[in-house]
Enzyme design. Structure first.
Site, PDB file in Angstrom:
ATOM      1  N   GLU A 244      46.668  27.886  46.826  1.00 20.85           N
ATOM      2  CA  GLU A 244      47.614  27.922  45.707  1.00 20.85           C
ATOM      3  C   GLU A 244      46.874  27.580  44.418  1.00 20.85           C
ATOM      4  OE1 GLU A 244      50.711  25.281  47.012  1.00 20.85           O
ATOM      5  OE2 GLU A 244      51.140  26.489  48.787  1.00 20.85           O
TER       6      GLU A 244
ATOM      7  N   HIS B 233      52.506  23.013  43.067  1.00 19.34           N
ATOM      8  CA  HIS B 233      52.257  23.966  44.152  1.00 19.34           C
ATOM      9  C   HIS B 233      52.378  25.392  43.632  1.00 19.34           C
ATOM     10  CE1 HIS B 233      52.276  21.506  47.961  1.00 19.34           C
ATOM     11  NE2 HIS B 233      52.699  20.611  47.088  1.00 19.34           N
TER      12      HIS B 233
ATOM     13  N   GLU C   5      56.990  24.365  42.019  1.00 21.73           N
ATOM     14  CA  GLU C   5      56.444  25.611  42.543  1.00 21.73           C
ATOM     15  C   GLU C   5      56.279  26.625  41.411  1.00 21.73           C
ATOM     16  OE1 GLU C   5      55.627  26.217  45.642  1.00 21.73           O
ATOM     17  OE2 GLU C   5      56.702  24.780  46.916  1.00 21.73           O
TER      18      GLU C   5
ATOM     19  N   HIS D 216      47.152  22.356  48.634  1.00 18.62           N
ATOM     20  CA  HIS D 216      46.938  23.595  49.384  1.00 18.62           C
ATOM     21  C   HIS D 216      45.915  24.446  48.633  1.00 18.62           C
ATOM     22  CE1 HIS D 216      51.223  22.989  51.133  1.00 18.62           C
ATOM     23  NE2 HIS D 216      50.298  22.431  51.906  1.00 18.62           N
TER      24      HIS D 216
END
Length: 986
Positions: free
Chosen positions: A794, A888, A973, A791
């Site tokens: 990010e 991420h 994350e 992504h």
């Protein structure tokens, strides 16, 4: 109680029950409901109503008790309707309007009945709405209790669209606004705030329908509520009135479309032709997209004015999204492609074939870069003993320097343009860079060694290439103390090389064909020398910002509404005005589509959609110049899509000041005050909202006061990390490592849609010798497979990956132990095209690549197709990775945490008993997160989850676990905001 026929006994029992419920509260009321009390009381009410006239005392007590226990009985509305009790209470009110003692409990019961929508409609047909307006009225100190109950009942009734339409048709919206103004004016001591709030609740209910909102606007309701709420701001106890008024005004604010020619991206990329169900070829058509973030549960909820408490700390799952099919949950190791086809990936695993009988050859790229960097003496693990100093070039006039606010890649033929006496800009060939030649050499600068900027030595940056003059420099080149302003080059990361970065940029292919380089990416940056705390949100800031937005509608003449930047109109010329900010985003990873000046120092900013998409707006990266000091500039990014953000909980945007960089402080710093994130009045089309209607965009707003006049500043959602930066870092790592100790390979996995290479890196330790035993140990090391940046928005995933790479290449004993124990296969950027072109989530196909792992298309999703192919190849040769981890960033949580996969933990969140499924599961999937929680201060085990959801079945984490068979398959994350635990808590 059921058997008694004596009215007095009944009265006594009712009084006792009322007292018990009043003292015992909700618990005793619940007991009465479970014992069938509601049904008994309704039957008694029916019996008493048959008397002529009915016993008033009994009616008062029965309604009083029903009003107390009714909220505890979820089916009381249906029971009352079946028993015929609705009209009994309604008729009592109609027949006894002057008997306040009787109608007060009756209204309380009607309010309870109206919580059932069918009852509300039925009561409305029998004239209950008109009846309520006979009870409520202008300011009066008499019967205020009755007024309050009548308003609460009316607010409940008006939640029914049928009743709301009835109220609009009879002109009651204007009446409510008039009544509210009357109470507001006369209640100077604020003793009747609950009545005023009750009136607002009625307005709030009736404006749920479009006709109600129109009637409210026609009654001048926006201006009236705005003025009354402003008068209430000084009294903190009146905040409920201000908040409710704000909610009503936001709801009634006319919805507008974004001021764009199309919601599609300003840029377009022609997708390749792919076969379609046979020999006929067709252009790939984009499927409709729904904005779902990876492992983020975005639930659209009504925005509350003061969301002071974070409501998403605990993870909640929709039960219907959790996978309950045991067969789907059980990992099924399957290749998915023929073994012969997978053999093409053998070339990416030379370490499994290398026998090291011939002396290990140093890659040619290493030799070339080592020779190039030999004069610098830079090393990844050693700093220069002697700090190199870069003086500023003083021969450039201020006018010339202001024109050089960025490095520009020219696409014109060789020519020369003079900007003023003594200096010239030479424009080289198509791919060459703008070069600055000083016809009057600087006495304090050594002879030029750069093809980029003559008159300045080449190290990590050229101070002549900026758009500002150092404020600490005067004409003599000294500051007030007589000391020369210098930059300590060794503070910049040793893997940053400005010259090398420019070389990388030349070969980076973008859809807009960027011709400029952002200064922070070129020059590099260092961490700020101080701890940056999470910002405390001032009380009422969101309410204030919304109020200022509402002023746009009320005071339209005060709005400038002037476009100052527009990607859709290449011929647009920005007015040359001294007080006007200038914007730019035409550089790698930049994202800013349009800017509109709203007030003198306020600007609305619109972000560009992901290419070949019509949504995904969150990432921003743009340049601002032409500012003055001592002025608070407000920036509103008005087309964000997520329903909440860490901007509401302490996160700040990042800013890089070129002036500060010149003054030896090249840092990205958290800036901004009055920051909040809220739903605005710009509506999203159903196409852009995944088929959902009535969705709105959200605004990120922040105010910045600049420190330097005419500075050039860059703003970003998070620390930018471009594709060219990655290529530069990998080249530097390759040139700096010791090939006798570290086995390092840097290959190209494939080409992206735009023709950029997707790098893949292999890191492990060289075998101790070329003996059979040591080579066997080398080849049999378990694999660790890491990926990142699927992504583009990010960017923190890339910074975490950068730290991973530098650590694995370091001389740290733990890193050496890891290299000796494992082989690391790393794809540091899965979506180069998205990163380059400033996308937030998608690749050039307009799709979220982390939803393509189940069935990636080699033409449309090449990086995913081949990354999965590498894992399938390892599976085919029985070398499954010990760990797979995809890096991420998370926009709505703090700290660092992981998502994994577990059958049992998934079952625990459903009604299916895991014990009945005879599941035997190795708990090893929790080992790595547990170790991290014990060793990494930023890691939060409480935020980890191992539930498999249906909506995530095509993500890397789930596919690698389910299809490839890697038990320890994770998404890691990292917060975009900060930490609220451990030593990093700020």
């Amino acid at each position: 109680f059921q058997n008694t026929r004596d009215p007095q006994t009944t009265l006594n029992i009712l009084n006792i029950l009322i007292e018990l419920v009043s003292v015992g509260g909700g618990r005793r009321a619940s007991v009465l409901v479970t014992k069938g009390g509601t049904q008994i009381l309704l039957q008694l009410l029916l019996n008493v109503s048959k008397d002529s006239p009915p016993n008033e005392e009994l009616m008062v007590l029965l309604h009083t008790l029903l009003a107390k226990i009714g909220p505890k009985d979820k089916k009381i509305g249906m029971k009352a309707r079946i028993n015929g009790a609705l009209n009994i209470s309604l008729n009592l009110v109609k027949q006894n309007l002057q008997n306040h003692r009787l109608i007060l409990p009756c209204l309380q019961v009607l309010r309870v009945y109206s919580s059932n929508s069918v009852n509300a409609v039925s009561l409305g047909k029998n004239g209950v709405v008109e009846l309520m307006f006979k009870i409520i009225g202008p300011f009066s100190k008499k019967n205020t209790s009755l007024m309050k109950v009548a308003l609460d009942t009316l607010a409940a009734l008006l939640k029914s669209k049928t009743n709301a339409r009835r109220a609009v048709d009879r002109g009651y919206v204007h009446a409510l606004v008039t009544i509210y103004v009357d109470w507001h004016r006369h209640d100077s001591r604020h003793r009747y705030m609950l009545i005023r709030k009750g009136i607002l609740q009625c307005i709030k209910s009736v404006t749920n329908i479009k006709l109600g909102r129109k009637a409210f606007i026609d009654a001048n309701g926006m201006k009236i509520l705005y003025n009354t709420s402003q008068e209430c701001l000084a009294v903190r106890t009146l905040d409920p009135l201000v908040n409710t008024s704000s909610l009503i005004m936001r709801k009634c604010f006319p919805k507008n479309r974004l001021p764009l020619p199309t919601i599609k991206s300003a840029f377009h990329f022609q997708l390749p032709v792919i076969p379609a169900n046979g020999p006929v070829a067709q252009l790939y058509s984009l499927p409709p997209e729904v904005d779902e973030s990876d492992d983020n549960d975005d639930v659209e909820a009504e925005s509350e004015i003061e969301a002071e408490n974070e409501d998403d700390k605990d993870q909640h799952f929709k039960n219907d999204d959790i996978e309950t099919d045991i067969n789907k949950l059980k990992p099924r190791q399957e290749l998915g492609r023929p073994i012969e086809e997978l053999k093409i990936y053998e070339q990416f695993f030379p370490e499994l074939l290398e026998n090291f009988q011939v002396k290990y050859m140093i890659p040619s790229t290493f030799l070339e870069l080592s020779k190039k960097d030999s004069n610098k003496g830079s090393s990844l693990h050693q700093q220069n003993d002697q700090k190199k100093l870069l003086p500023t070039c003083q021969c450039l006039s201020q006018e010339i320097v202001k024109g050089l606010d960025r490095i520009t890649l020219q696409n014109t033929a060789k020519n020369e343009q003079y900007f003023g006496a003594g200096c010239a800009i030479k424009k080289e060939s198509k791919t060459s860079l703008t070069t600055l030649a000083c016809s009057k050499p600087c006495e304090h600068v050594s002879p030029c060694r750069s093809s980029l900027f003559e008159g300045s030595p080449v190290q990590l940056g050229k101070l002549c290439c900026t758009g500002v003059d150092s404020e600490e420099d005067d004409d003599s080149g000294s500051n007030s103390s007589g000391e020369q302003v210098i930059l300590e080059v060794s503070d910049i990361s040793p893997v940053h090389d400005s010259d090398l970065y420019i070389e990388m940029v030349k070969n980076t292919k973008s859809v807009p064909e960027y011709s400029e380089v952002a200064y922070p990416d070129y020059f590099g940056h260092i961490p700020p020398p101080f701890k940056e705390p999470i910002l405390e949100r001032p009380y009422g800031v969101q309410r204030t910002k919304i109020s200022q937005d509402i002023e746009r509608l009320i005071h339209q003449n005060d709005i400038i509404d002037r476009v100052v930047y527009d990607l859709d109109n290449s011929s647009y010329l920005v007015p040359e005005e001294a007080d006007l900010l200038k914007f730019n985003s035409k550089f790698e990873s930049g994202n800013l589509r349009k800017v509109i000046q709203i007030r003198k120092n306020e600007y609305d900013l619109i972000l560009n959609s992901d290419i070949n998409s019509n949504h995904y707006h969150q990432w921003f990266y743009f340049e601002v110049s032409g500012m003055k000091t001592g002025i608070g500039y407000r920036f509103n990014i008005i087309n964000c899509e997520k329903s909440n953000s860490q901007f509401n909980y302490g996160m700040q945007p990042l800013m890089y000041s070129v002036q500060e960089a010149l003054n030896s402080r090249p840092c990205w710093t958290r800036v901004g005050t009055d920051i909040c994130y809220y739903k605005n009045h710009f509506s999203r089309s159903s196409i852009a909202a995944g088929g959902q209607k009535g969705k709105s965009y959200y605004t990120i707003t922040f105010t910045v006061t600049f420190q330097h006049k005419d500075d050039v500043c860059y703003f970003a959602y998070h620390y930018p990390y471009t594709y060219s930066t990655l290529k530069m870092h990998l080249q530097k790592l390759e040139s700096m490592h010791n090939p006798q100790q570290i086995y390092f390979r840097h290959d190209a996995l494939c080409e992206t849609l735009a023709g950029n290479s997707c790098p893949i890196v292999t890191i492990t330790a060289m075998p101790e010798s070329n003996s059979y035993e040591h080579i066997c140990q080398f080849r049999n090391r378990p694999y660790i497979f890491l990926t990142a940046r699927v992504h583009p928005g990010e960017t923190n995933a890339s910074w975490v990956m950068k730290g991973t790479l530098e650590y694995l290449m370091s001389n740290n004993p733990s890193a050496q132990s890891l290299r000796e124990s494992y082989i690391f296969k790393i794809i540091p950027m899965l979506n180069p095209d998205g990163v380059i072109n400033g996308n937030h989530r998608c690749s050039l196909s307009g799709e979220d690549l982390n939803r393509q792992w189940q069935n990636p298309n080699p033409d449309l999703h090449p990086t995913i197709y081949h990354a999965k192919g590498l894992l399938q190849y390892l599976s085919s040769i029985k070398r499954l990775p010990l760990v797979y981890c995809d890096y991420h960033g998370h926009s709505r949580k703090k700290n660092v945490f992981m998502y994994g996969c577990s059958i049992k933990e998934t079952m625990w969140h459903t009604n299916v008993s895991s014990s009945s499924c005879d599941l035997i599961e190795d708990p090893g999937y929790r080992t790595l997160p547990k170790i991290l929680s014990q060793t990494a201060p930023a890691f939060c085990m409480g935020s980890c989850s191992f539930v498999v959801e249906k909506s995530k079945e095509s993500t890397a984490r789930v596919v690698v676990w389910r299809e490839i068979g890697v038990q320890r398959s994770y998404t890691m994350e990292s917060t975009l905001c900060g930490c609220d635990q451990g030593k990093y808590k700020v």
